[in-house]
Scaffold this active site. Structure first.
Site, PDB file in Angstrom:
ATOM      1  N   ALA A 265      -4.658   7.696  -4.182  1.00  0.00           N
ATOM      2  CA  ALA A 265      -3.610   7.409  -4.516  1.00  0.00           C
ATOM      3  C   ALA A 265      -3.496   5.833  -5.185  1.00  0.00           C
ATOM      4  O   ALA A 265      -3.520   4.483  -3.980  1.00  0.00           O
ATOM      5  CB  ALA A 265      -2.755   7.439  -2.864  1.00  0.00           C
TER       6      ALA A 265
ATOM      7  N   SER B  22       1.031  -1.350  -0.682  1.00  0.00           N
ATOM      8  CA  SER B  22      -0.536   0.566   0.088  1.00  0.00           C
ATOM      9  C   SER B  22       0.905   0.973  -0.060  1.00  0.00           C
ATOM     10  O   SER B  22       2.154   1.481  -0.154  1.00  0.00           O
ATOM     11  CB  SER B  22      -0.965   0.111   1.012  1.00  0.00           C
ATOM     12  OG  SER B  22      -1.757   0.882   1.251  1.00  0.00           O
ATOM     13  N   ASN B  23       0.460   2.316   0.558  1.00  0.00           N
ATOM     14  CA  ASN B  23       1.238   4.003   0.836  1.00  0.00           C
ATOM     15  C   ASN B  23       0.754   4.538   1.622  1.00  0.00           C
ATOM     16  O   ASN B  23      -0.229   3.946   2.192  1.00  0.00           O
ATOM     17  CB  ASN B  23       1.058   4.124  -0.929  1.00  0.00           C
ATOM     18  CG  ASN B  23      -0.599   4.265  -1.538  1.00  0.00           C
ATOM     19  OD1 ASN B  23      -1.230   5.491  -0.373  1.00  0.00           O
ATOM     20  ND2 ASN B  23      -1.220   3.911  -2.527  1.00  0.00           N
ATOM     21  N   HIS B  24       1.054   5.959   1.362  1.00  0.00           N
ATOM     22  CA  HIS B  24       0.945   6.896   2.741  1.00  0.00           C
ATOM     23  C   HIS B  24      -0.820   7.839   2.569  1.00  0.00           C
ATOM     24  O   HIS B  24      -0.427   8.591   3.634  1.00  0.00           O
ATOM     25  CB  HIS B  24       2.223   7.668   3.389  1.00  0.00           C
ATOM     26  CG  HIS B  24       3.000   6.680   3.493  1.00  0.00           C
ATOM     27  ND1 HIS B  24       3.041   5.807   4.704  1.00  0.00           N
ATOM     28  CD2 HIS B  24       4.279   6.230   3.183  1.00  0.00           C
ATOM     29  CE1 HIS B  24       3.860   5.176   5.659  1.00  0.00           C
ATOM     30  NE2 HIS B  24       5.079   5.655   4.089  1.00  0.00           N
ATOM     31  N   SER B  25      -1.191   7.390   1.790  1.00  0.00           N
ATOM     32  CA  SER B  25      -2.039   8.272   1.852  1.00  0.00           C
ATOM     33  C   SER B  25      -3.396   7.833   2.971  1.00  0.00           C
ATOM     34  O   SER B  25      -3.608   6.887   3.011  1.00  0.00           O
ATOM     35  CB  SER B  25      -3.368   8.345  -0.057  1.00  0.00           C
ATOM     36  OG  SER B  25      -4.574   8.494  -0.044  1.00  0.00           O
TER      37      SER B  25
END
Ligand code: CTP
Ligand code: CA
Length: 223
Positions: free
Chosen positions: A100, A33-36
């Site tokens: 994101a 995943s990502n930091h959004s």
């Protein structure tokens, strides 16, 4: 917000947006995943509802409460977000891609938990569909399709490329990195369309959401 069109400039309009990160499953207990944080998308959803729009918010996993008056659809992976967006976006007035979206997903999620066998681990990834490009190419295309572009360098140049490549009406570009944008309450946006560039100076995400939506309401009225 109470500009040319009174207190409810988006009354009678339907707005669909994506927000937050996606989670791409690796095995039954793990994902990429990502930091959004989803804050920008949720701020836009809240402001749009307050401005009178019917709002459908498609969101990845975030720790945020659903804004008043907003219809929320929760999704996990990019493929799920893609399906939800294509189902809901047809014929809407404004589609905004704030999510994101993970650019790649593991080719196949492992059926069982991956064991710690080797000293290195390679995961083959495949590109996810581009949600906003597919929405912009729909037969029942939304009147306005708006993207976001978070860049760590050459912000305007990359954003202009995305505007053209994805078939968007407008792209909101912002610089990320050095504590900017991701997870913060403030942001700064450069709005780029085919024929003009407009800077929205640093402000709260709530304030920027109102400014962006006032501009979009204005554009819809010119449509
Ligand atoms: N987007 C999307 N579906 C994807 C990837 C991106 O809908 N699979 C949308 C985002 O929600 C955003 C816009 O496209 O509105 C730009 O996303 P960005 O990640 O900046 O662009 P990419 O085309 O993925 O390019 P790159 O990550 O290589 O910069
Ligand atoms: Ca991307």
């Amino acid at each position: 917000v109470e500009g040319l069109f009174g207190p409810k400039p988006l009354a009678g309009k339907r707005l669909v947006l994506t927000a937050g990160p996606t989670r791409e499953p690796l095995d039954p207990v793990r994902y990429l995943s990502n930091h959004s944080s989803g804050k920008m998308g949720f701020a836009i959803a809240a402001a749009a509802a307050a401005m009178g729009a019917e709002v459908e918010l498609i969101t990845g996993p975030v720790a945020l409460a659903t804004p008043a008056g907003v219809k929320r659809t929760d999704v996990g992976s990019a493929l799920e977000m893609h399906a939800a967006a294509l189902e809901l976006a047809g014929g809407c007035d404004i589609f905004i891609g704030c999510a994101a979206v993970a650019d790649y997903r593991p080719v196949a999620a492992n059926e069982h938990k991956i064991k710690k066998d080797g000293d290195t681990l390679s995961v083959e990834m495949v590109k996810n569909p581009d949600i906003i490009s597919d929405v912009a190419a729909m037969a029942a295309r939304p009147a306005l399709v708006v993207g976001f572009a978070a860049e760590t360098r050459d912000v305007e140049q990359y954003a202009k490329g995305k505007l053209a490549r994805k078939g968007l009406d407008l792209i909101a570009a912002n610089a990320v990195g050095n504590g900017l944008a991701f997870g913060t309450d403030d942001n700064q946006l450069t709005l780029i369309s085919k024929d003009q560039t407009q800077v929205l100076p640093q402000a709260s995400k709530a304030k920027l959401a109102e400014q962006l939506l006032a501009i979009l309401a204005n554009r819809l009225s010119e449509h």
